[in-house]
Write an enzyme that holds these catalytic residues in place. Structure first.
Site, mmCIF file in Angstrom:
data_model
loop_
_atom_site.group_PDB
_atom_site.id
_atom_site.type_symbol
_atom_site.label_atom_id
_atom_site.label_comp_id
_atom_site.label_asym_id
_atom_site.label_seq_id
_atom_site.Cartn_x
_atom_site.Cartn_y
_atom_site.Cartn_z
ATOM 1 N N ASP A 5 44.250 -7.758 105.174
ATOM 2 C CA ASP A 5 44.679 -6.372 105.043
ATOM 3 C C ASP A 5 43.884 -5.725 106.262
ATOM 4 O OD1 ASP A 5 44.390 -4.199 102.005
ATOM 5 O OD2 ASP A 5 45.122 -4.139 104.020
ATOM 6 N N TYR A 6 44.288 -4.492 106.197
ATOM 7 C CA TYR A 6 43.852 -3.572 107.423
ATOM 8 C C TYR A 6 42.488 -3.776 107.849
ATOM 9 C CZ TYR A 6 44.698 0.541 110.118
ATOM 10 O OH TYR A 6 44.990 1.527 111.423
#
Ligand code: GLC
Length: 755
Positions: free
Chosen positions: A301-302
């Site tokens: 994820d980011y």
């Protein structure tokens, strides 16, 4: 349409046989260019830098989209710099760009100027619609119609793939039992069966039946895993749960997604019991690939890999990249750590090149499965993008989905539906205006293209006077006075209250899940006039309703319904359609009860029914139950449940029993009833929930019509994870209900499973 835990388990069984098929074999079955030898030959040509580039995904540097609000443009690069990096093989694709023209420019540069001509892939957060916005996923779950979710996901893919998007970061499948958590809005709520069925349906909708099609998008069930179990409902917070809870509650929607054909997943930000998911080898390799035989690809994820440093789990960026790739996270999102460090990590012998090759193999195979090697421009056609945007068909679907997502909590004295002739004072911060209509995850949507409540009611032919009354969290000078004036001249008051869409979503946890005080003051003032009062809630989570809002004669939960918000609510308010939604999350008496879920354990001192008894598991202030429980929802008419019938008093170990009950619509409107089938295992080697949903059936009933709903019960629906963390079924007594909610008696009985 009957959906059961068994049907899901059967599907999972068959599909997991497929899931054992290596991705390369799957790719071969799809297209000649996707066969393993082609990919091996390509890998053999790649430098370490080019391999690291194929494992690097960056936020688009292309301006002009709201996406930048969700993800700041990667590394502050200009679009031209990003294109140059793509040509140099430094990235595998971008996410949250905007439109086919952007994709065309990048893809053309790579396919004509790069050394190896490996096509880019374009990703985006298409969570509940692209240009046409459908209800928030949590709201859509209230329909208890996975088939509807499949249709809206299909419609979203039609628009988004038409805009050059190959891969969506959806569905979000995190089970959420704490409504303080802001991201409950993005999933399917608190129930495992509902969560699993909607997850699989959305995967099927996004991917269609041919991933090479130009209206298909690769799905990415997220966030793997247990992101919704964050302590105190505080986003990104620590998760500390047993393996049994992980397997029994949080993993099933992922397994259902993979068995439905999802080929990517996204690592969650959180740790699980001390090990961050992004570096969790047990989760990403031993379980995902070893036990489940998942053939696909994992993306972080980011900046989730970079956050290993803040977790105190990695020394620095290079150490974070090492831990992440070795755990089994194939692709790095946004941080650029793989591009920066993987070549050196391999050269220094800290990461085997074979590990990098395996991840590159997965990424290239996914690109092949998407048909990108055959035609890198298959989803890139600016003219087609415009044609596919907000078609009449998609708008009509948005209206249908909006209607089916609305839950009527109360309707005292039949104040709803409203006569079209009634003069309505529509009061509150969500009464009108292009805001808080399309929901918190609408990267490519526009509130200005959605229908607000006042417009929807007027389009239906209603007579509506609007008074804002107050802001969402702040008073409006003279607002209450104007509201009282509008209410005085009206036959009925509709209060449009709740949360702004920015009050839920990522990093939007709330300590108090109430309607903001200033709105409560407005409601209290208006209630003093003694007019019939209907509350229409705008909300991204379950709320702890208080005062006159809680006690209003009628309450509709309307979440954020998307492009057709106002028309869908008007359809229900004026009765052209009956409300049919059911709560996918429990509405508590008080925030202090969080985390709360209906499938809780009895404890050794359960609160007995009836008057309060001391020294039992209950709060001083409120009972240990929901104010409005999971599965609750009223309609225009009374629904009566008959007695429970079993076609056998004993459930044989290898047999099945049909459990049925009649449901009768004693009202004058056509309705839809969601009959829910719950079980309780009275005694087991691991304590079991007081109730567990194992099936449900949504049935249409004409006025005065009676139907029999029947469920097939066999032992697969009684399975749980035993002391050895393995699925088990044990003989014994089971309570059964076919009921309209998790707290309603409905039709009840019991049965004995015999060995
Ligand atoms: C966000 C979210 C994730 C989303 C990603 C890309 O931080 O956690 O759900 O897909 O970044 O926008």
């Amino acid at each position: 349409m009957q959906l059961t835990r068994r049907s899901m388990l059967v599907a999972m069984g068959l599909a997991s046989a497929w899931a054992a098929t290596p991705l390369a074999a799957l790719a071969r079955s799809i297209g000649k260019r996707a066969d393993a030898p082609f990919i091996e030959a390509l890998i053999a040509k790649m430098t370490l830098e080019e391999k690291a580039g194929q494992l690097t995904l960056l936020p688009s540097a292309w301006g002009g989209s709201k996406a930048a609000q969700f993800n700041p443009p990667g590394n502050g690069q200009s679009f031209d710099q990003q294109v140059a990096d793509a040509v140099a093989g430094k990235l595998t694709g971008v996410f949250n760009g905007n439109g086919a023209e952007m994709a065309r420019r990048m893809q053309h540069a790579v396919m004509t100027q790069s050394r190896l001509g490996i096509p880019l892939m374009f990703a985006a957060d298409v969570i509940h619609g692209h240009r046409t916005l459908f209800p928030l996923p949590l709201g859509e779950a209230a329909s208890f119609e996975p088939e509807l979710a499949e249709r809206t996901a299909r419609a979203a893919a039609f628009e988004a793939a038409g805009a050059g998007i190959d891969w969506t970061f959806a569905p979000m499948v995190d089970i959420a039992r704490d409504q303080r958590w802001g991201r409950v809005m993005e999933g399917t709520g608190e129930d495992i069966l509902l969560g699993s069925l909607f997850a699989a349906a959305r995967v099927r909708g996004f991917q269609g039946d041919d991933l090479t099609a130009d209206d298909a998008m690769l799905a990415c069930p997220k966030h793997f895993a247990a992101y919704g179990a964050a302590e105190a409902g505080l986003d990104y917070n620590t998760v500390d749960i047993s393996e049994r809870t992980l397997r029994e509650v949080y993993l099933p929607p992922f397994k259902a997604s993979f068995d439905a054909g999802a080929l990517t997943t996204m690592a969650s930000f959180n740790e699980i019991s001390g090990v961050p998911s992004t570096a969790n080898k047990w989760l990403m390799t031993d379980l995902l690939r070893g036990e489940w035989k998942f053939p696909g690809m994992v993306v972080s994820d980011y900046t989730g890999d970079e956050e290993l440093i803040m977790h105190g789990f990695a020394e620095d960026g290079k150490d974070a990249a090492r831990l992440s790739i070795l755990a089994g996270v194939d692709m790095s999102m946004a941080s650029n750590l793989y591009m920066m460090h993987l070549p050196a990590l391999v050269r220094e012998g800290l990461v085997p090149e074979s590990q990098v090759d395996e991840s590159v193999r997965r990424v290239l195979t996914i690109k092949a499965v998407l048909g990108l090697f055959d035609d890198p421009f298959r989803r890139i056609d600016p003219a087609r993008e415009a044609k596919r945007s907000m078609t009449a068909q998609n708008i009509a679907l948005a209206r249908e989905a909006g209607r089916k997502s609305i839950v009527m909590l109360r309707n005292e004295g039949g104040v709803l539906p409203l006569p079209l002739s009634s003069k309505v004072a529509l009061i509150g911060p969500f009464a009108e205006g292009p805001h808080d209509l399309i929901g918190g995850w609408a990267v490519y949507g526009d509130d200005a293209q959605a229908v607000d409540l006042a417009t929807g009611m007027r389009k239906a032919g209603g007579t509506v006077t609007v008074a804002e009354g107050c802001g969402v969290e702040t008073p409006v000078p003279g607002g209450i006075e104007a509201a009282l004036e509008a209410a005085t001249g009206a036959d009925v008051v509709v209060l449009s209250l709740g949360e702004a869409q920015t009050m839920s979503g990522e990093a939007q946890s709330r300590t108090d899940i109430i309607v903001p005080r200033v709105q409560q003051e407005l409601a209290e003032a208006v209630a003093k006039l003694g007019k019939p009062m209907v509350v229409v809630l705008r909300n991204g989570r379950a709320l702890a309703l208080e005062g006159v809002i809680r006690d209003a004669q009628a309450i509709l939960v309307t979440w954020y319904l998307g492009t057709e918000s106002g028309t869908a609510i008007a359809d229900i308010l004026y009765g052209s359609h009956s409300p049919s939604g059911r709560l996918p999350v429990s509405f508590p008496y008080d925030t202090g009860q969080q985390p709360f879920h209906y499938d809780r354990k009895r404890t050794g001192r359960p609160q007995p029914p009836g008057p309060r008894v001391d020294y039992k598991a209950q709060f001083r202030e409120v009972p240990n139950e929901a104010l409005f429980p999971f599965g609750h929802g009223l309609t225009y008419g009374e629904v009566r449940y008959g007695d429970l019938h079993l076609d056998g008093q004993v459930l044989p170990w290898d047999g099945a029993v049909t459990v049925s009950a009649t449901v009768t619509n004693s009202g004058s409107h056509a309705i839809e009833e969601v009959a829910q089938f719950y079980i309780h295992d009275r005694v087991a080697s691991v304590t079991r929930p007081v109730r567990q949903l194992v099936a449900f059936d949504k049935v249409a009933l004409a006025p005065d019509q009676t139907k029999t709903v029947s469920f097939r019960l066999d032992r697969s629906m009684l399975e749980f994870y035993g002391l050895d963390e393995k699925p088990v079924v044990e003989p014994g007594e089971f309570d059964l209900w076919i009921a309209p909610s998790a707290q309603a008696e409905g039709a009840s009985g019991k049965i004995r499973l015999t060995a």
